[in-house]
Design an enzyme around this catalytic site. Structure first.
Site, PDB file in Angstrom:
ATOM      1  N   TYR A 108      -7.184  -0.646   6.335  1.00  0.00           N
ATOM      2  CA  TYR A 108      -5.936  -0.650   5.792  1.00  0.00           C
ATOM      3  C   TYR A 108      -4.945  -1.279   6.662  1.00  0.00           C
ATOM      4  CZ  TYR A 108      -1.927   0.909   3.002  1.00  0.00           C
ATOM      5  OH  TYR A 108      -0.958   1.048   1.940  1.00  0.00           O
ATOM      6  N   LYS A 133       3.533   0.638   5.965  1.00  0.00           N
ATOM      7  CA  LYS A 133       3.881   2.010   5.175  1.00  0.00           C
ATOM      8  C   LYS A 133       4.741   3.070   6.345  1.00  0.00           C
ATOM      9  CE  LYS A 133       2.336   1.132   1.082  1.00  0.00           C
ATOM     10  NZ  LYS A 133       3.138   0.590   0.058  1.00  0.00           N
TER      11      LYS A 133
HETATM   12  P1  NAD Z   1      -0.371  -3.598  -8.263  1.00  0.00           P
HETATM   13  O1  NAD Z   1      -1.104  -4.891  -7.713  1.00  0.00           O
HETATM   14  O2  NAD Z   1      -0.418  -3.165  -9.686  1.00  0.00           O
HETATM   15  O3  NAD Z   1       1.046  -3.693  -7.914  1.00  0.00           O
HETATM   16  C1  NAD Z   1       1.535  -4.317  -6.708  1.00  0.00           C
HETATM   17  C2  NAD Z   1       2.919  -5.297  -6.918  1.00  0.00           C
HETATM   18  O4  NAD Z   1       3.404  -5.670  -5.791  1.00  0.00           O
HETATM   19  C3  NAD Z   1       2.681  -6.378  -8.093  1.00  0.00           C
HETATM   20  O5  NAD Z   1       3.415  -5.985  -9.087  1.00  0.00           O
HETATM   21  C4  NAD Z   1       3.102  -7.655  -7.271  1.00  0.00           C
HETATM   22  O6  NAD Z   1       3.736  -8.400  -8.164  1.00  0.00           O
HETATM   23  C5  NAD Z   1       3.908  -6.888  -6.351  1.00  0.00           C
HETATM   24  N1  NAD Z   1       4.375  -7.854  -5.270  1.00  0.00           N
HETATM   25  C6  NAD Z   1       3.657  -8.200  -4.077  1.00  0.00           C
HETATM   26  N2  NAD Z   1       4.571  -9.001  -3.392  1.00  0.00           N
HETATM   27  C7  NAD Z   1       5.580  -9.068  -3.997  1.00  0.00           C
HETATM   28  C8  NAD Z   1       6.899  -9.769  -3.656  1.00  0.00           C
HETATM   29  N3  NAD Z   1       6.857 -10.805  -2.595  1.00  0.00           N
HETATM   30  N4  NAD Z   1       7.934  -9.765  -4.497  1.00  0.00           N
HETATM   31  C9  NAD Z   1       7.937  -9.051  -5.457  1.00  0.00           C
HETATM   32  N5  NAD Z   1       6.855  -8.286  -5.974  1.00  0.00           N
HETATM   33  C10 NAD Z   1       5.806  -8.346  -5.194  1.00  0.00           C
HETATM   34  O7  NAD Z   1      -0.703  -2.341  -7.076  1.00  0.00           O
HETATM   35  P2  NAD Z   1      -0.295  -0.933  -7.243  1.00  0.00           P
HETATM   36  O8  NAD Z   1      -1.453  -0.341  -6.370  1.00  0.00           O
HETATM   37  O9  NAD Z   1       0.158  -0.339  -8.295  1.00  0.00           O
HETATM   38  O10 NAD Z   1       0.856  -1.017  -5.977  1.00  0.00           O
HETATM   39  C11 NAD Z   1       2.169  -0.522  -6.054  1.00  0.00           C
HETATM   40  C12 NAD Z   1       2.333   0.512  -4.726  1.00  0.00           C
HETATM   41  O11 NAD Z   1       1.806   1.728  -4.749  1.00  0.00           O
HETATM   42  C13 NAD Z   1       2.309  -0.556  -3.479  1.00  0.00           C
HETATM   43  O12 NAD Z   1       3.563  -0.177  -2.480  1.00  0.00           O
HETATM   44  C14 NAD Z   1       1.201   0.096  -2.844  1.00  0.00           C
HETATM   45  O13 NAD Z   1       1.194   0.261  -1.598  1.00  0.00           O
HETATM   46  C15 NAD Z   1       1.296   1.606  -3.216  1.00  0.00           C
HETATM   47  N6  NAD Z   1       0.214   2.429  -3.420  1.00  0.00           N
HETATM   48  C16 NAD Z   1      -1.100   2.013  -3.722  1.00  0.00           C
HETATM   49  C17 NAD Z   1      -2.128   2.918  -3.948  1.00  0.00           C
HETATM   50  C18 NAD Z   1      -3.358   2.470  -4.436  1.00  0.00           C
HETATM   51  O14 NAD Z   1      -4.613   2.946  -4.224  1.00  0.00           O
HETATM   52  N7  NAD Z   1      -3.432   1.606  -5.531  1.00  0.00           N
HETATM   53  C19 NAD Z   1      -2.176   4.017  -3.299  1.00  0.00           C
HETATM   54  C20 NAD Z   1      -0.823   4.477  -2.593  1.00  0.00           C
HETATM   55  C21 NAD Z   1       0.204   3.923  -2.720  1.00  0.00           C
HETATM   56  O1  0WE Z   2      -1.211  -0.259  -0.314  1.00  0.00           O
HETATM   57  C1  0WE Z   2      -2.514  -0.482  -0.936  1.00  0.00           C
HETATM   58  C2  0WE Z   2      -2.708  -1.896  -1.154  1.00  0.00           C
HETATM   59  C3  0WE Z   2      -1.580  -2.762  -0.945  1.00  0.00           C
HETATM   60  C4  0WE Z   2      -2.091  -4.294  -0.742  1.00  0.00           C
HETATM   61  C5  0WE Z   2      -3.238  -4.764  -1.439  1.00  0.00           C
HETATM   62  C6  0WE Z   2      -3.538  -6.174  -1.208  1.00  0.00           C
HETATM   63  C7  0WE Z   2      -4.761  -6.725  -1.874  1.00  0.00           C
HETATM   64  C8  0WE Z   2      -4.787  -8.285  -2.056  1.00  0.00           C
HETATM   65  C9  0WE Z   2      -1.352  -5.237  -0.076  1.00  0.00           C
HETATM   66  N1  0WE Z   2      -1.703  -6.544   0.246  1.00  0.00           N
HETATM   67  C10 0WE Z   2      -2.783  -6.862  -0.490  1.00  0.00           C
HETATM   68  N2  0WE Z   2      -3.181  -8.118  -0.263  1.00  0.00           N
HETATM   69  C11 0WE Z   2      -3.990  -8.899  -0.966  1.00  0.00           C
HETATM   70  O2  0WE Z   2      -4.085 -10.101  -0.907  1.00  0.00           O
HETATM   71  N3  0WE Z   2      -3.042   0.552  -1.290  1.00  0.00           N
HETATM   72  C12 0WE Z   2      -2.711   2.063  -0.892  1.00  0.00           C
HETATM   73  C13 0WE Z   2      -4.424   0.406  -1.704  1.00  0.00           C
HETATM   74  C14 0WE Z   2      -5.504   0.252  -0.657  1.00  0.00           C
HETATM   75  O3  0WE Z   2      -5.633  -0.926   0.004  1.00  0.00           O
HETATM   76  C15 0WE Z   2      -6.454  -0.700   1.038  1.00  0.00           C
HETATM   77  C16 0WE Z   2      -6.961   0.623   1.070  1.00  0.00           C
HETATM   78  C17 0WE Z   2      -6.183   1.318   0.025  1.00  0.00           C
HETATM   79  C18 0WE Z   2      -6.300   2.836  -0.600  1.00  0.00           C
HETATM   80  C19 0WE Z   2      -7.126  -1.415   1.758  1.00  0.00           C
HETATM   81  C20 0WE Z   2      -7.921  -1.300   2.967  1.00  0.00           C
HETATM   82  C21 0WE Z   2      -8.346   0.110   2.828  1.00  0.00           C
HETATM   83  C22 0WE Z   2      -7.842   1.112   2.033  1.00  0.00           C
END
Ligand code: NAD
Ligand code: 0WE
Length: 265
Positions: free
Chosen positions: A157, A164
């Site tokens: 991460y 975060k």
């Molecule tokens: P997702 O890929 O569906 O959404 C990520 C979004 O970020 C996309 O819509 C993308 O267009 C947007 N984004 C990235 N760079 C951007 C920029 N420069 N300007 C505008 N938008 C931008 O993935 P998700 O998992 O739904 O992520 C949403 C949030 O939830 C993030 O903050 C992520 O860190 C958080 N989150 C995700 C998880 C997980 O496991 N998926 C867990 C906890 C928190």
């Molecule tokens: O916040 C996230 C992921 C956000 C994210 C994901 C990507 C993938 C593609 C940010 N930047 C990028 N850039 C890319 O090029 N999560 C909470 C999901 C997540 O991501 C991980 C996790 C978990 C959980 C990455 C490593 C280990 C655990």
């Protein structure tokens, strides 16, 4: 009548039906909220327009949060359709993929660090600043999405964990700064969910399996569950809650040794 009836909510971060932002839109729409959406880059436009229509919205605007012009234009355009905004839901993050794979000290760069913090943390206060005028006098709220990597280290991460941590501090400072105006600021720290952002991560499937087995509920959470918690936090039901990081993770963060069910004898 739903408990979000009459609320105007701007949601950033819908990229697919699996997006956490989509789970939030679904729950808020069910509870009667009026929604507006943004997309990052023209490639996503048609897709987000289609999703928005499914939630009875035709308010869809471009917003790449690295651009001050796009952030300003967003509220300028939205003000032509809405007289105010009750909630902003910030559901986006980014770090270079190359920095989310491998030893933290080896893979982290100045440019990647800065970009991760700019997109994943600074953008939240930037939106609050640009949206402040439209949120005035409505007892509104702001919500963002965090992850446990903000407060614990875990493999890969990496720099996203620092971003975060910054985002969670941002929640507390924004809550203090905007509280006097009646605006609440909170985050949900969600457990891992398979979304587009997660699809780019090596061994995410393995992580999901491990996580489920070590969680009190013995399963991972869904975007519907995050959506319900988000809808609550943005509603008047949560009028006493600000500066809070609410875990929606099946209890994972509360244990010290997880489960022994998988351990060797
Ligand atoms: P997702 O890929 O569906 O959404 C990520 C979004 O970020 C996309 O819509 C993308 O267009 C947007 N984004 C990235 N760079 C951007 C920029 N420069 N300007 C505008 N938008 C931008 O993935 P998700 O998992 O739904 O992520 C949403 C949030 O939830 C993030 O903050 C992520 O860190 C958080 N989150 C995700 C998880 C997980 O496991 N998926 C867990 C906890 C928190
Ligand atoms: O916040 C996230 C992921 C956000 C994210 C994901 C990507 C993938 C593609 C940010 N930047 C990028 N850039 C890319 O090029 N999560 C909470 C999901 C997540 O991501 C991980 C996790 C978990 C959980 C990455 C490593 C280990 C655990």
């Amino acid at each position: 009548m739903g408990y979000m009836t009459g609320k105007k909510v701007l949601i950033l971060g819908v990229a697919s039906k699996l997006s956490i932002a989509s789970g939030i839109a679904e729950a808020m729409h069910r509870e009667g909220a009026e929604l507006a959406f943004t997309y990052q880059g023209e490639k996503l436009r048609d897709r987000v327009v289609k999703f928005a229509a499914g939630w009875d919205s035709d308010l869809v605007f471009p917003c790449d949060v690295t651009s001050d012009e796009q952030i300003d234009a967003l509220f300028e355009d939205l003000s032509k359709a809405w007289d105010g905004i009750d909630c902003i839901v910030h559901c986006l993050a980014f770090a270079p993929g190359s920095e989310l794979d491998g030893n933290y000290v080896d893979v982290t760069t100045r440019a990647g660090f800065n970009l991760a913090h700019e997109i994943s943390s600074y953008s939240f206060v930037a939106l609050a600043k640009a949206g402040a005028k439209m949120m005035e006098g409505r007892n509104g709220s702001l919500l963002t999405l965090s992850y446990l990597g903000a407060v614990r280290s875990l493999p890969n991460y990496n720099v996203m964990g620092l971003a975060k941590a910054s985002l969670e501090a941002n929640v507390r400072y924004m809550a203090s700064a905007l509280g006097p105006k009646g605006i609440r600021v909170n985050a949900i720290s969600a457990g891992p969910i398979k979304t587009l952002a997660a699809a780019g991560i090596k061994s995410f499937r393995k992580m999901l399996e491990h996580n489920a087995k070590q969680t009190p509920l013995r399963r991972n959470v869904t975007i519907e569950e995050v959506g319900n918690a988000a809808s609550f936090l943005c509603s008047d039901l949560a009028s006493g809650i600000s500066g809070e990081i609410l875990y929606v993770d099946g209890g994972f963060n509360t244990t010290a040794m997880g489960s022994l069910e998988q351990a060797a004898e």
